[in-house]
Scaffold this motif. Structure first.
Motif, PDB file in Angstrom:
ATOM      1  N   ASN A 157       0.715   7.060  -6.362  1.00  0.00           N
ATOM      2  CA  ASN A 157      -0.379   8.150  -6.407  1.00  0.00           C
ATOM      3  C   ASN A 157       0.021   9.412  -6.249  1.00  0.00           C
ATOM      4  O   ASN A 157      -0.311  10.485  -7.107  1.00  0.00           O
ATOM      5  CB  ASN A 157      -1.535   7.407  -5.636  1.00  0.00           C
ATOM      6  CG  ASN A 157      -2.885   8.188  -5.951  1.00  0.00           C
ATOM      7  OD1 ASN A 157      -3.214   8.242  -7.050  1.00  0.00           O
ATOM      8  ND2 ASN A 157      -3.721   8.734  -4.972  1.00  0.00           N
ATOM      9  N   GLN A 158       0.485   9.564  -5.023  1.00  0.00           N
ATOM     10  CA  GLN A 158       0.932  11.100  -4.641  1.00  0.00           C
ATOM     11  C   GLN A 158       2.118  11.588  -5.482  1.00  0.00           C
ATOM     12  O   GLN A 158       1.859  12.807  -5.821  1.00  0.00           O
ATOM     13  CB  GLN A 158       1.575  10.983  -3.102  1.00  0.00           C
ATOM     14  CG  GLN A 158       0.687  10.561  -2.168  1.00  0.00           C
ATOM     15  CD  GLN A 158       1.292   9.909  -0.940  1.00  0.00           C
ATOM     16  OE1 GLN A 158       2.551   9.807  -0.743  1.00  0.00           O
ATOM     17  NE2 GLN A 158       0.572   9.479   0.118  1.00  0.00           N
TER      18      GLN A 158
ATOM     19  N   GLN B  20       0.701   4.275  -2.832  1.00  0.00           N
ATOM     20  CA  GLN B  20       0.361   5.556  -2.386  1.00  0.00           C
ATOM     21  C   GLN B  20       1.504   6.609  -2.856  1.00  0.00           C
ATOM     22  O   GLN B  20       0.857   7.654  -3.292  1.00  0.00           O
ATOM     23  CB  GLN B  20       0.182   5.646  -0.690  1.00  0.00           C
ATOM     24  CG  GLN B  20      -0.994   5.013  -0.253  1.00  0.00           C
ATOM     25  CD  GLN B  20      -1.060   5.087   1.252  1.00  0.00           C
ATOM     26  OE1 GLN B  20      -0.210   4.688   1.921  1.00  0.00           O
ATOM     27  NE2 GLN B  20      -2.201   5.244   2.090  1.00  0.00           N
TER      28      GLN B  20
ATOM     29  N   VAL C 238      -5.163   3.007  -5.747  1.00  0.00           N
ATOM     30  CA  VAL C 238      -4.067   2.623  -4.756  1.00  0.00           C
ATOM     31  C   VAL C 238      -4.520   1.422  -4.316  1.00  0.00           C
ATOM     32  O   VAL C 238      -3.539   0.538  -4.066  1.00  0.00           O
ATOM     33  CB  VAL C 238      -4.235   3.504  -3.789  1.00  0.00           C
ATOM     34  CG1 VAL C 238      -3.482   3.249  -2.206  1.00  0.00           C
ATOM     35  CG2 VAL C 238      -3.544   5.117  -4.094  1.00  0.00           C
TER      36      VAL C 238
ATOM     37  N   ARG D 213       0.778  -1.137   0.104  1.00  0.00           N
ATOM     38  CA  ARG D 213       0.133   0.033   0.109  1.00  0.00           C
ATOM     39  C   ARG D 213       0.829   1.157   0.063  1.00  0.00           C
ATOM     40  O   ARG D 213       0.605   2.118  -0.759  1.00  0.00           O
ATOM     41  CB  ARG D 213      -0.818   0.168   1.095  1.00  0.00           C
ATOM     42  CG  ARG D 213      -1.964   1.277   1.303  1.00  0.00           C
ATOM     43  CD  ARG D 213      -3.084   1.266   2.398  1.00  0.00           C
ATOM     44  NE  ARG D 213      -3.944   2.231   2.267  1.00  0.00           N
ATOM     45  CZ  ARG D 213      -4.637   2.478   1.416  1.00  0.00           C
ATOM     46  NH1 ARG D 213      -5.105   1.582   0.462  1.00  0.00           N
ATOM     47  NH2 ARG D 213      -5.418   3.482   1.374  1.00  0.00           N
TER      48      ARG D 213
END
Length: 212
Positions: free
Chosen positions: A148-149, A145, A159, A141
């Motif tokens: 994605n960030q 993340q 995510v 995860r």
């Protein structure tokens, strides 16, 4: 009250006994599986009395529960993951994650297979497997993340779905098949996992070639 010079050797002996018990536990799991794991077997393998074993671990469950941290320390989990989290960007983190799986995870294949065989009917194995799975899911995860960030998570991944697929790729069957059945080296495995991860999860065209 005992002097410091007396207490410290006793503590050192205690630590050695504890480590011997955990080393014996790992050896039994790798060689014979969870089916052979008992406090008596561990004590015998470690060369200590059953009483000494129970002084350190009151139950088999407690012994197995301590195994994760012992193996992590022995195999350098913290340092291996540090390379992942300190990478300068998300694609580079995927490269390091590929190295981590090829190096660290591959050394734990015998333990993982022992867990897989009995986790459905051995509560101690199930508890250990649950902890391992939770740690792996947390790491996957975190990778998703970060992608994605940094706006680098390719469509149609979310995510959640990227986490799940990254977790599925932490597969002992996959890693074992390539290292053992197909005779890949760990370096080759890391390189090709890196290509797989980048081509699958990275939206931008700044990667695709293994950095190393």
């Amino acid at each position: 009250m005992p002097s410091k010079s007396i207490v410290e050797p006793m503590n050192a002996r205690s630590r050695r006994t504890r480590e011997s018990l955990l080393a014996a536990t790992r050896a039994i799991l790798e060689e014979q599986g969870f089916e052979a794991l008992s406090m008596t077997a561990v004590a015998d393998r470690a060369g200590v009395t059953r009483r000494a074993a129970y002084l350190h671990f009151a139950t088999r469950a407690e012994l197995v529960g301590a195994l994760f941290d012992y193996v992590a320390a022995e195999e350098g989990l913290t340092e291996s993951l540090r390379q992942v989290w300190e990478s300068p960007d998300a694609p580079s983190a995927l490269d390091q994650w590929a190295r981590h799986l090829a190096s660290y995870h591959s050394r734990l294949l015998p333990i993982d297979r022992a867990l897989q065989r009995v986790r459905d009917h051995d509560a101690d194995a199930a508890a250990h497997y649950a902890r391992v799975t939770a740690e792996q899911m947390r790491n996957c995860r975190r990778l998703a993340q970060r992608l994605n960030q940094e706006h680098q998570l390719a469509e149609p991944w979310t995510v959640s779905s990227a986490r799940d697929m990254l977790f599925a790729l932490v597969s002992s069957d996959l890693i074992g098949a390539l290292l053992e059945d197909r005779r890949w080296s760990r370096r080759r495995l890391a390189e090709h996992l890196s290509v797989l991860f980048r081509s699958t999860f990275v939206a931008t065209s700044n990667g695709g070639e293994f950095a190393g």
